[in-house]
Design a protein around this motif. Structure first.
Motif, short mmCIF file in Angstrom:
data_model
loop_
_atom_site.label_atom_id
_atom_site.label_comp_id
_atom_site.label_asym_id
_atom_site.label_seq_id
_atom_site.Cartn_x
_atom_site.Cartn_y
_atom_site.Cartn_z
N ALA B 147 -11.69 16.24 7.14
CA ALA B 147 -12.08 16.45 5.83
C ALA B 147 -11.62 17.75 5.32
O ALA B 147 -11.39 18.01 4.26
N GLY B 148 -11.72 18.78 6.45
CA GLY B 148 -12.04 20.17 5.98
C GLY B 148 -10.50 20.35 5.11
O GLY B 148 -10.46 21.14 4.24
N VAL B 156 -10.83 11.80 1.58
CA VAL B 156 -11.69 11.13 2.37
C VAL B 156 -12.57 10.64 1.23
O VAL B 156 -13.30 9.68 1.49
N GLN B 157 -12.89 11.30 0.20
CA GLN B 157 -13.73 10.75 -1.15
C GLN B 157 -13.14 9.31 -1.36
O GLN B 157 -13.87 8.39 -1.57
N SER B 162 -13.71 3.44 -1.13
CA SER B 162 -13.08 2.04 -0.75
C SER B 162 -13.90 1.18 0.22
O SER B 162 -15.02 1.60 0.70
N ASP B 163 -13.65 0.00 0.48
CA ASP B 163 -14.60 -0.74 1.50
C ASP B 163 -13.81 -0.65 2.81
O ASP B 163 -14.16 -1.32 3.61
N TYR B 164 -13.03 0.18 3.17
CA TYR B 164 -12.45 0.57 4.45
C TYR B 164 -13.55 1.01 5.32
O TYR B 164 -13.44 0.62 6.64
N PRO B 165 -14.41 2.13 4.89
CA PRO B 165 -15.61 2.16 5.66
C PRO B 165 -16.31 1.23 6.25
O PRO B 165 -16.70 1.12 7.43
N GLU B 166 -16.65 0.17 5.49
CA GLU B 166 -17.45 -1.13 5.78
C GLU B 166 -16.54 -1.75 6.81
O GLU B 166 -17.36 -2.27 7.79
N ARG B 167 -15.47 -1.97 6.73
CA ARG B 167 -14.65 -2.57 7.59
C ARG B 167 -14.42 -1.94 8.87
O ARG B 167 -13.64 -2.50 9.74
N GLY B 168 -14.77 -0.70 9.00
CA GLY B 168 -14.90 -0.01 10.32
C GLY B 168 -13.37 0.61 10.37
O GLY B 168 -13.01 1.00 11.58
N GLN B 169 -12.74 0.57 9.54
CA GLN B 169 -11.32 1.13 9.58
C GLN B 169 -11.29 2.74 8.73
O GLN B 169 -11.58 3.03 7.79
N GLY B 223 -2.74 -1.53 1.33
CA GLY B 223 -2.94 -1.16 2.77
C GLY B 223 -3.42 0.23 3.00
O GLY B 223 -3.71 0.75 4.12
N ALA B 224 -3.44 1.09 2.13
CA ALA B 224 -4.02 2.48 2.15
C ALA B 224 -5.38 2.47 1.93
O ALA B 224 -5.81 2.04 0.74
N GLY B 225 -6.26 3.19 2.86
CA GLY B 225 -7.55 3.26 2.53
C GLY B 225 -7.94 4.39 1.60
O GLY B 225 -8.92 5.08 1.87
N HIS B 226 -6.97 4.79 0.97
CA HIS B 226 -7.12 6.22 0.08
C HIS B 226 -6.13 5.67 -1.33
O HIS B 226 -5.34 4.57 -1.26
N ASN B 227 -6.09 6.61 -2.04
CA ASN B 227 -5.01 6.47 -3.22
C ASN B 227 -3.56 6.48 -2.52
O ASN B 227 -3.20 7.05 -1.51
#
Lengths: 517, 323
Positions: B147-148, B156-157, B162-169, B223-227
């Motif tokens: 994140a730094g 990271v925000q 997204s729902d990726y943290p919940e999915r453990g990704q 497929g991207a866990g971010h924008n």
């Protein structure tokens, strides 16, 4: 050189008692990493920024007594004055300005409404801007500044920028400077530059000079007029002289002992406080503004070098580095900051910058910088500090740095450090003893071991020294010619860059003997 | 049997002796502390990881010609903080990074991510006998570790939203997967992202639907866990189309978060899971058309009036649409 303090005996007792407990904690489950352990506090830090903000806010509250009650017909009277000021009669418009001053700051919100409302028409909005400026109060300057910062029509933004310069509200300076970074309307840039100069800040000079050479005749005339006013105000004959005077802190310097108003102080400290932000966007903006302010700000940045927040300390040093000799009032604070392991490298770089060419103009400062920096090139110091100190010595320009730098170039230290020493050495000016340093820099133009842009800049500056020297002048011409293929290109091809640097390396190495004669 | 007894006794004695040594004997000698002045020193023992890192864009963060051009050889010193950061463990996990003065040419290197303030090295195991004296630090795979730098543009925000943290990704799931999918082989340090066509193709889908006689192009972040795109303002992804058989592309849409001085432009990045629908209201698009989604590392076209994506961008997806 200051030495780290010896541990206090009481500290040893406390440590002895705490150690078993620390070990027990260490045996437990590992949680997320905490902040890194601080080194022994050889350098004292304080609550500088927070205290400055709190104290200034209190003093400002005390200084600005509560406004008297607002007359019931104030809105009507103010709007009436807008109508008069928007009319064609110049004499009546002058009367409106006089009368609005009698109404005082309570009239500002009503004028601000007109200024912000498109429905009032151009004439009334322009009149509101003039009336707000006539009030010459913080409440009146705020809507003018907000208009410059916002997306109002370009003419209105330019007008508000100009009107701010007709007031004594110098606290607008930091925000107006930041606007200079983002403003895209050239006319507004012209008037921002003028108002900045009214408040002793010549940061808009280069933009103004560029607009004064514009293809647009009207813009060229407007920018040229303001530029002429700035030269007269500063007592300098031309743009180059004013640029140098501003860089050295000679133009725009307030009278000795003069303190800016409380609001300006508060705005400046707010900028310094922004150096603590997490997002670099705000930090970048603060660095942009602070580095373009004058000597008074440099003094505050010097104080910030002892702030308890490590980000503030580092970034304050960066601002001073970017400020150059205008920030030399902070030189003693930078010398002290060399004892702070967290910021020593940055402090060395900044010291080299604020004391740049001090050997020519301020020998005492040069001697002080030399005495502080030369020992930092020694092997007992961390590599980043040694690198920064070696480069900084070159900028200071004191020949006393030569022995340390010559020894480093000839040493078997890492090439990055030898290159930094060579860079420092060639910046001290050409001498026949420069051969090893110049050769090393030329060889590094084609090496991946260091950033080739650094030796390239240093060699270019070295070749430009002594323009009357025929061989150097010819070499500089050839050097420039070797860069013709990439000149003016935003994205030169990698191959072209490599070819340029290889050609430049070859020409320096081939002509080395004649260049040093 | 009589012969076996003494042998068994000897074996038991030997085992006991080994156990005693193992339990109470001296531990392996601690390695001489190593002082690190360059990440090249790491290659002496970790050649494979070092080679992967050399291939990565982290190794190019200071020397890449595009970043050098965009920063004017880092005359824009604001870029240095992330392009040559101090060790992350020095500034603190999740804290903003600070610029360093030495070894800038090595970019975001081994030392930047693994060096601990006490001179030891953060790794997956603790081993006092190894020259770099590694210490197990699980934070290395935490999203906040990245994140730094990478949250400076809110990547990271975006992932957290997204729902990726919940999915453990998290970041390393996609950008530093286990080698050959085998956790015992460690993580791949090439850290592929926007420079990898395969990663880009996994990130988004391109398709078209016919609605009320118009083609509507859809781009979905699958497929991207971010924008998409994310992180760097210089990144842009453009949708072009052309009637089948034509050679010149026509611009339809740009996904991009502009630089802050580009005050007239909006942030049009495509968040995780989102779909951008783009109708083509043009009589030339009445028949069969071809649509291309392109990705650019630099936002500028040589000729902004007539951009040539085939020459200046990477084709991520292409679809042909016929009524």
């Amino acid at each position: 050189m200051k030495r780290p303090r010896a541990p206090h005996p009481l500290g040893a007792l406390v440590l002895a008692a705490a150690l078993p407990a620390a070990l027990l904690v260490g045996c437990g489950d590992r949680g997320p990493a905490g902040p890194p352990a601080e080194a022994a506090p050889a350098y004292e830090t304080f609550e500088i920024v927070e205290r400055a903000l709190t104290e200034l806010a209190l003093r400002l509250d005390e200084a600005e007594a509560e406004a008297p009650g607002e007359p019931a017909d104030l809105a009507d009277r103010t709007l009436g004055l807008v109508s008069v000021a928007a009319g064609r009669d110049v004499r009546l418009a002058e009367v409106a300005l006089e009368e609005v001053r009698e109404l005082g700051p309570p009239a500002a919100p009503h004028l601000a409404e007109v200024l912000a409302d498109e429905g009032w028409g151009d004439a009334s909005r322009g009149a509101a801007a003039r009336l707000l400026a006539a009030l010459d109060a913080p409440e009146a300057a705020e809507p003018l500044l907000a208009t410059v910062e916002g997306d109002a029509p370009a003419w209105l933004k330019a007008s508000c920028a100009w009107q701010l310069g007709e007031t004594t509200q110098d606290w607008v300076l930091p925000r107006l400077l930041l606007r200079l970074k983002y403003e895209t309307d050239p006319q507004t840039v012209v008037w921002i530059a003028r108002t900045l100069a009214v408040f002793d800040c010549y940061a808009g000079l280069d933009g103004l000079a560029s607009l004064a050479a514009s293809d647009d005749e009207a813009l060229r005339a407007e920018a040229g007029g303001v530029l002429a006013e700035l030269l007269e105000r500063s007592g300098t004959p031309d743009v180059a002289a004013l640029r140098t005077a501003w860089w050295r802190g000679e133009a725009g310097a307030p009278p000795a002992g003069a303190e800016p108003g409380l609001r300006r102080q508060l705005e400046t400290w707010r900028c310094i406080a922004a150096l603590r932000e997490w997002q670099l966007r705000g930090v970048d903006d603060a660095r942009f503004v602070l580095a373009r302010l004058g000597p008074w700000t440099a003094e505050r940045l010097g104080l910030a070098l002892t702030d308890e927040d490590g980000y503030v300390r580092i970034h304050a040093g960066q601002c001073l580095e970017r400020m150059g000799p205008r920030g030399r009032v902070a030189a003693p604070a930078l010398v002290a900051a060399l004892d702070d392991p967290h910021q020593a490298a940055q402090a060395a770089a900044a010291l080299g910058s604020v004391a740049a060419r001090a050997a020519e103009h301020e020998p005492a400062l040069a001697a002080r910088a030399l005495a502080a920096l030369a020992p930092r090139t020694g092997a007992e110091h961390p590599m980043d500090v040694r690198l920064a100190a070696a480069r900084a010595l070159g900028f200071v320009g004191d020949d006393g740095a030569r022995p340390a730098l010559v020894a480093l170039v000839a040493s078997d230290e890492p090439v990055e450090l030898r290159a930094a020493a060579a860079e420092g050495l060639v910046r001290l000016g050409p001498t026949p003893a420069d051969a090893p340093a110049v050769r090393l820099l030329a060889e590094l133009l084609t090496s991946p071991a260091v950033d080739p842009a650094v030796p390239e800049r240093a060699l270019a500056a070295w070749l430009a020294e002594e323009p009357d020297h025929d061989a150097r002048a010819a070499a500089l011409a050839a050097w420039t010619e070797a860069g013709a293929a990439t000149e003016g290109q935003d994205f030169p091809a990698v191959e072209l860059l490599r070819e340029r640097r290889a050609a430049r390396a070859a020409l320096v190495l081939e002509r080395l003997d004649e260049l040093l004669r | 049997m009589k012969l076996l007894r003494p042998l068994a006794g000897l074996a038991v004695l030997g085992l006991a002796a080994w156990l005693l040594v193992a339990l109470f004997g001296s531990p392996p000698a601690a390695a001489e502390p190593m002082s690190f002045t360059s990440s090249r020193q790491c290659a002496e023992c970790h050649a494979e990881v070092f080679a992967e890192w050399e291939e990565s864009w982290h190794s190019q963060s200071w020397v890449d010609p595009e970043v050098r051009a965009l920063s004017r050889d880092f005359a824009n010193a604001d870029c240095i903080d992330c392009h040559a950061p101090r060790p992350i463990f020095e500034t603190g996990i999740g804290n903003r990074v600070l610029p360093r003065t030495a070894r800038r040419v090595e970019g975001v290197d081994c030392i930047a991510c693994h060096m601990l303030p006490d001179g030891r090295i953060a790794g997956t195991i603790t081993n006092d006998a190894a020259p770099c004296r590694p210490v197990e630090r699980r934070e290395l795979v935490d999203a906040m570790f990245c994140a730094g730098c990478h949250d400076q543009h809110k990547t990271v925000q975006q992932w957290l939203a997204s729902d990726y943290p919940e999915r453990g990704q998290d970041c390393v799931s996609c950008h530093m997967p286990h080698r050959d999918g085998d956790p015992t082989k460690g993580r791949d340090h090439t850290m592929h992202g926007g420079h990898s066509l395969a990663e880009l193709q996994k990130a988004v889908e391109l398709r078209g639907v016919r609605e009320d006689g118009l083609w509507v192009v859809e781009v979905e972040n699958v497929g991207a866990g971010h924008n998409y795109p994310t992180d760097e303002r210089s990144r842009a992804s453009d949708v072009f189309w052309r009637p089948r058989g034509e050679t010149t592309w026509r611009h339809l849409y740009r996904f991009r978060n502009p630089y802050r001085h580009e005050v007239g432009l909006e942030d049009t990045e495509l968040p995780a899971h989102a779909t951008q629908r783009l109708p083509i209201d043009d009589p030339d698009a009445a028949g069969a058309i071809e649509v291309g989604l392109f990705y650019k590392l630099s936002p500028y076209w040589t000729d902004p009036e007539a951009p040539d994506p085939d020459a200046e961008a990477t084709l991520v997806h292409r679809v042909e649409l016929a009524p």
